[in-house]
Write an enzyme that holds these catalytic residues in place. Sequence first.
Site, PDB file in Angstrom:
ATOM      1  N   SER A 152     -52.955 -11.074  11.324  1.00 33.67           N
ATOM      2  CA  SER A 152     -54.259 -11.244  10.697  1.00 33.67           C
ATOM      3  C   SER A 152     -55.172 -12.153  11.514  1.00 33.67           C
ATOM      4  O   SER A 152     -54.725 -13.124  12.129  1.00 33.67           O
ATOM      5  CB  SER A 152     -54.075 -11.850   9.301  1.00 33.67           C
ATOM      6  N   TYR A 181     -61.787  -8.821  11.155  1.00 35.17           N
ATOM      7  CA  TYR A 181     -62.956  -8.526  10.344  1.00 35.17           C
ATOM      8  C   TYR A 181     -64.170  -8.675  11.262  1.00 35.17           C
ATOM      9  O   TYR A 181     -64.133  -9.455  12.215  1.00 35.17           O
ATOM     10  CB  TYR A 181     -63.083  -9.482   9.159  1.00 35.17           C
ATOM     11  N   LYS A 240     -58.664   0.333   9.941  1.00 35.77           N
ATOM     12  CA  LYS A 240     -57.829   0.170   8.742  1.00 35.77           C
ATOM     13  C   LYS A 240     -58.703   0.163   7.500  1.00 35.77           C
ATOM     14  O   LYS A 240     -59.680  -0.591   7.422  1.00 35.77           O
ATOM     15  CB  LYS A 240     -57.044  -1.141   8.832  1.00 35.77           C
ATOM     16  N   HIS A 256     -56.278  -1.631   0.913  1.00 31.53           N
ATOM     17  CA  HIS A 256     -56.194  -3.097   0.989  1.00 31.53           C
ATOM     18  C   HIS A 256     -55.230  -3.637  -0.074  1.00 31.53           C
ATOM     19  O   HIS A 256     -55.442  -4.723  -0.630  1.00 31.53           O
ATOM     20  CB  HIS A 256     -57.586  -3.707   0.805  1.00 31.53           C
TER      21      HIS A 256
END
Length: 368
Positions: A112, A135, A238, A262
């Site tokens: 992440s 992100y 994703k 998610h």
Amino acid sequence: MTAPVLPPPVCVEDYRRLARLRLDQDVWDFIEGGAETERTLGANRRAFERVTLRPRVLVDVSHCDTRTELLGAPLATPVGIAPTAYHRLAHPEGEVATAVGAGTAGALYVVSIFASRTLEDIAAAATGPLWLQLYWLRRREVLAALVDRAAAAGFRALVLTVDAPRLGRRHRDARNGFAIGSGISAVNLDAALMASAHRADPGRSALAVHTAEAVDPSVTWSDLAWLRARSSLPLVLKGILTAEDALLAVEHGADAIVVSNHGGRQLDGATASLDALAEVVDAVGAGCPVLFDGGVRSGTEVFAALALGARSVLLGRPVLWGLAAAGAAGVAGVLELATEELAHTMALTGRPGLAAVDRSAVVLRKGL
């Protein structure tokens, strides 16, 4: 009084029970919770209840081979690790322990952007392939620097999460006023960028506030050209749940897709990931690998997702259960147990290799 000696885990759910004994309530809710009424969280699990296996018999299953390959990397198992944030909430060694466990199992680990250990420390501990999840940050220069660090550390792909222009309304976190404690941070991003994630506010999730400040909600398909030009690493998208977006992903240069809602943590009422999988696979064809996550709790469920067209199946919450229960050994235990269950299901369905795990192996009944 001495604590009771618990038997070793025999299924993934056993790691959940062990983790629950070790985690504070607010951290447990952060890991386990979904968006709003948690309808989609539940739908991910219920979808697997609608799968029926179609076993074949009198097949030589004396050896069932779970080895596979993904974007050029050989893997001992198609079971991998989905990106989840702040692993030090579950164990002091955090993502370093997760990387060790993934390497032991011969599995892919998607790290992440909000990892609580540095990319370099994670890479130093890893013996298997690493991908970095991103992100799209408002500060594009921060995103670019992170991409460069990942490449220098040996990460093999970038995984852009595309289903979170804002954070889902996670009622458990809001009720808990959840914030990341001062001893843990997203160490790969500068402290000023992450400051709001640490400010507790009753009735609100600090992570929702932080996401609104840090993540750019205006990004569109056309912006992907910048990221592809910025790095030669393969780009994986994703959060795809429809054929339309799958085709756009391929059109805009995605090297792979992750079918994912998610973990039920974003749009409550979105389709279960398993119900979207075949649609996406059919849209992109054999030229674009499709990965999957969402509600998987056993090797039999891994088998079902593979049969519907996934090339790899990523585990999120179960990996955190293993990490909380026993650190690196717990992560390896979850992955190895799921892989053993997969091989067992392959044997009992008469499909000794992953190439034989196709749609003829399952029936997915329609449901609400």
